[in-house]
Design an enzyme around this catalytic site. Structure first.
Site, PDB file in Angstrom:
ATOM      1  N   CYS A   1       0.885  -1.180   0.000  1.00  0.00           N
ATOM      2  CA  CYS A   1       0.000   0.000   0.000  1.00  0.00           C
ATOM      3  C   CYS A   1       0.911   1.215   0.000  1.00  0.00           C
ATOM      4  CB  CYS A   1      -0.876  -0.001   1.253  1.00  0.00           C
ATOM      5  SG  CYS A   1      -1.899  -1.479   1.428  1.00  0.00           S
ATOM      6  N   SER A   2       1.324   1.676  -1.173  1.00  0.00           N
ATOM      7  CA  SER A   2       2.551   2.475  -1.254  1.00  0.00           C
ATOM      8  C   SER A   2       2.408   3.986  -1.246  1.00  0.00           C
ATOM      9  CB  SER A   2       3.321   2.114  -2.522  1.00  0.00           C
ATOM     10  OG  SER A   2       3.598   0.749  -2.548  1.00  0.00           O
TER      11      SER A   2
ATOM     12  N   CYS B   1      -1.194   4.374  11.114  1.00  0.00           N
ATOM     13  CA  CYS B   1      -1.066   5.624  11.865  1.00  0.00           C
ATOM     14  C   CYS B   1      -2.336   5.813  12.687  1.00  0.00           C
ATOM     15  CB  CYS B   1      -0.730   6.814  10.975  1.00  0.00           C
ATOM     16  SG  CYS B   1      -1.796   7.001   9.567  1.00  0.00           S
TER      17      CYS B   1
ATOM     18  N   PRO C   1       1.769   7.840  -0.520  1.00  0.00           N
ATOM     19  CA  PRO C   1       2.558   8.595  -1.501  1.00  0.00           C
ATOM     20  C   PRO C   1       4.007   8.116  -1.683  1.00  0.00           C
ATOM     21  CG  PRO C   1       2.353   9.824   0.550  1.00  0.00           C
ATOM     22  CD  PRO C   1       1.512   8.598   0.715  1.00  0.00           C
ATOM     23  N   GLY C   2       4.477   7.170  -0.893  1.00  0.00           N
ATOM     24  CA  GLY C   2       5.784   6.594  -1.187  1.00  0.00           C
ATOM     25  C   GLY C   2       6.876   6.840  -0.170  1.00  0.00           C
ATOM     26  N   ASN C   3       6.499   7.329   1.001  1.00  0.00           N
ATOM     27  CA  ASN C   3       7.533   7.557   2.031  1.00  0.00           C
ATOM     28  C   ASN C   3       8.292   6.285   2.348  1.00  0.00           C
ATOM     29  OD1 ASN C   3       7.118  10.387   2.828  1.00  0.00           O
ATOM     30  ND2 ASN C   3       5.065   9.681   3.348  1.00  0.00           N
ATOM     31  N   LYS C   4       7.541   5.203   2.551  1.00  0.00           N
ATOM     32  CA  LYS C   4       8.202   3.960   2.981  1.00  0.00           C
ATOM     33  C   LYS C   4       8.830   3.233   1.800  1.00  0.00           C
ATOM     34  CE  LYS C   4       5.087   3.932   6.862  1.00  0.00           C
ATOM     35  NZ  LYS C   4       4.109   4.923   6.373  1.00  0.00           N
TER      36      LYS C   4
HETATM   37  N1  SAM Z   1       2.883   3.636   2.822  1.00  0.00           N
HETATM   38  C1  SAM Z   1       2.505   4.971   2.394  1.00  0.00           C
HETATM   39  C2  SAM Z   1       3.643   5.918   2.734  1.00  0.00           C
HETATM   40  O1  SAM Z   1       4.422   5.620   3.635  1.00  0.00           O
HETATM   41  O2  SAM Z   1       3.772   6.946   2.081  1.00  0.00           O
HETATM   42  C3  SAM Z   1       1.177   5.394   2.984  1.00  0.00           C
HETATM   43  C4  SAM Z   1       0.093   4.404   2.625  1.00  0.00           C
HETATM   44  S1  SAM Z   1      -1.543   4.916   3.011  1.00  0.00           S
HETATM   45  C5  SAM Z   1      -1.556   4.619   4.713  1.00  0.00           C
HETATM   46  C6  SAM Z   1      -2.458   3.554   2.375  1.00  0.00           C
HETATM   47  C7  SAM Z   1      -2.473   3.473   0.846  1.00  0.00           C
HETATM   48  O3  SAM Z   1      -2.921   2.164   0.483  1.00  0.00           O
HETATM   49  C8  SAM Z   1      -3.420   4.438   0.163  1.00  0.00           C
HETATM   50  O4  SAM Z   1      -2.719   5.134  -0.821  1.00  0.00           O
HETATM   51  C9  SAM Z   1      -4.475   3.541  -0.476  1.00  0.00           C
HETATM   52  O5  SAM Z   1      -4.959   4.038  -1.704  1.00  0.00           O
HETATM   53  C10 SAM Z   1      -3.711   2.254  -0.688  1.00  0.00           C
HETATM   54  N2  SAM Z   1      -4.516   1.012  -0.722  1.00  0.00           N
HETATM   55  C11 SAM Z   1      -5.630   0.730  -0.017  1.00  0.00           C
HETATM   56  N3  SAM Z   1      -6.055  -0.523  -0.283  1.00  0.00           N
HETATM   57  C12 SAM Z   1      -5.170  -1.051  -1.161  1.00  0.00           C
HETATM   58  C13 SAM Z   1      -5.056  -2.311  -1.799  1.00  0.00           C
HETATM   59  N4  SAM Z   1      -5.955  -3.266  -1.599  1.00  0.00           N
HETATM   60  N5  SAM Z   1      -4.020  -2.525  -2.647  1.00  0.00           N
HETATM   61  C14 SAM Z   1      -3.102  -1.533  -2.869  1.00  0.00           C
HETATM   62  N6  SAM Z   1      -3.177  -0.313  -2.305  1.00  0.00           N
HETATM   63  C15 SAM Z   1      -4.185  -0.074  -1.451  1.00  0.00           C
END
Ligand code: SAM
Length: 373
Positions: free
Chosen positions: A109-110, A299, A112-115
């Site tokens: 679940c990437s 979070c 905006p891409g921080n991790k």
């Molecule tokens: N890991 C990210 C970072 O560190 O920048 C923040 C992720 S945010 C908490 C969760 C993300 O998961 C959202 O962008 C959402 O659209 C995506 N998402 C939700 N369900 C998903 C799925 N089944 N498959 C892939 N991405 C998903």
């Protein structure tokens, strides 16, 4: 930063793909006073030039509140990334190794891409080949608009050579038996959550706007509030996407509407719905044949999305069949095992070892982080 108190530090991660801590100390942080503790940073007047090197996560710097790093060349060039300390825990804890020790990595679940970019930074520092084809980071993002932000961030951070973005791809539909994923040893799971650890932050709204993924993710977990009419929503999504691609994200955002202001019953059912979606993400990760390590993070401050999900995951058939367990505190990577805020034992069925294996961060406890699990 109102909800965190005026003293919440600015956290800056040096992106090891593009720079080193020493280089940044000589440039971006030139003229800053180096102090020994986060407390001194937090106690310094807003706008003063004070920094501290974090003792838990490598390449992480805390700077006094009120200093704007978004104007620096280092930020614009992707040499530094503004990322809360707690948000740096998952990639560091996952401890990915270059090809040979580890295979491929999935960030489920990437955006905006921080991790995702942190994973690349860790691999780079450990000597991974960033532009070879041997080892890949597969970055899944279900929401197409958010996947564009993700691709942009990966580009600015210089990690496109090792990362394969799967735009619009639902991780839950990725086939674990596919040859493409046969070498996946590590998975980072940071699914949509209630965001209750970050609500109230001044810099949150821009990147925590409800977007297309809000309804998608929350309906995966159920419980989404009815949104605006389709036409209006489309326009808002477009504006939203444009706004997001204009600058790099300042926070892990989620795309899920805030849970603030919900009635206790509505909140309860929202958390249950999110928890069942979060559990499905973990169970799916457990089924990748070569997988050896998984990190699960939110979070959120609610145990229902945190320890509760971990316990259910451990009790699942797939966990028992494949032998998944929580890594003990003393087996965790250096820095993380010294972090003393751990999971809530009562929420782990009284199991001390599991609670100690879990890591929490509490907003406003003087450690300068947001609420995180
Ligand atoms: N890991 C990210 C970072 O560190 O920048 C923040 C992720 S945010 C908490 C969760 C993300 O998961 C959202 O962008 C959402 O659209 C995506 N998402 C939700 N369900 C998903 C799925 N089944 N498959 C892939 N991405 C998903």
């Amino acid at each position: 930063d109102s909800a965190l108190g005026p003293a919440h530090p600015r956290w800056i991660r040096v992106n090891a793909v593009k720079s080193t801590l020493d280089e940044q100390l000589d440039s971006t942080f030139k003229g800053f006073k180096l102090v020994a503790t986060i407390k001194e940073v937090m106690d310094s007047p807003a706008g003063s030039k004070v920094i501290c090197l974090d003792g838990h996560v490598p390449n992480l710097v805390a700077a006094s509140p009120g200093v704007d790093f978004t104007k620096t060349q280092a930020y614009k060039k992707g040499e530094i990334i503004l990322q809360d300390k707690a948000s740096c825990f998952p990639a560091y804890l996952l401890d990915p190794r270059p090809d040979g020790a580890d295979g491929d990595i999935i960030d489920a679940c990437s955006a905006p891409g921080n991790k995702t970019t942190h994973l690349a930074g860790i691999l780079a520092e450990r000597g991974a080949e960033l532009n070879g084809r041997k080892q890949r980071i597969h970055a899944f993002e279900k929401d197409k608009a958010r996947a564009k932000t993700l691709a942009k961030m990966i580009g600015v951070a210089g990690s496109e050579g090792i990362t394969t973005v799967h735009p619009g791809a639902d991780f839950l539909r990725a086939d674990p038996e596919s040859p493409e994923f046969a070498k996946v040893t590590c998975l980072l799971l940071d699914p949509s959550c209630s965001g209750s650890g970050i609500v109230g932050r001044d810099d949150a709204p821009e990147f925590c706007l409800p977007s297309a993924s809000a309804s998608a993710s929350a309906s995966a977990g159920g419980g989404a509030k009815p949104g605006p009419p389709a036409k209006k929503r489309k326009r808002e999504e477009k504006e939203d996407a444009e706004k997001k691609t204009a600058v790099l994200p300042l926070l892990d955002d989620d795309g899920v509407p805030s849970s603030e202001g919900l009635s206790p019953q509505a909140l309860e059912s929202r958390i249950q719905a999110l928890a069942s979606f979060q559990l499905s993400i973990i169970l799916h990760a457990f089924s990748f044949p070569a997988a050896r390590r998984v990190t699960y993070s939110t979070c959120s401050i609610y145990p229902g999305e945190n320890e509760g999900v971990v316990i259910k995951a451990l009790e699942s058939d797939v966990a028992k069949r494949r032998g998944w367990k929580v890594l003990k505190r003393d087996e965790q990577v250096r820095g993380m095992r010294e972090w003393d805020v751990r999971g809530w034992k009562d929420e782990c069925g009284g199991n001390e070892e599991i609670a100690e294996g879990c890591i929490r961060a509490e907003r406003g406890d003087g450690r300068g982080t947001m609420g995180f699990f």
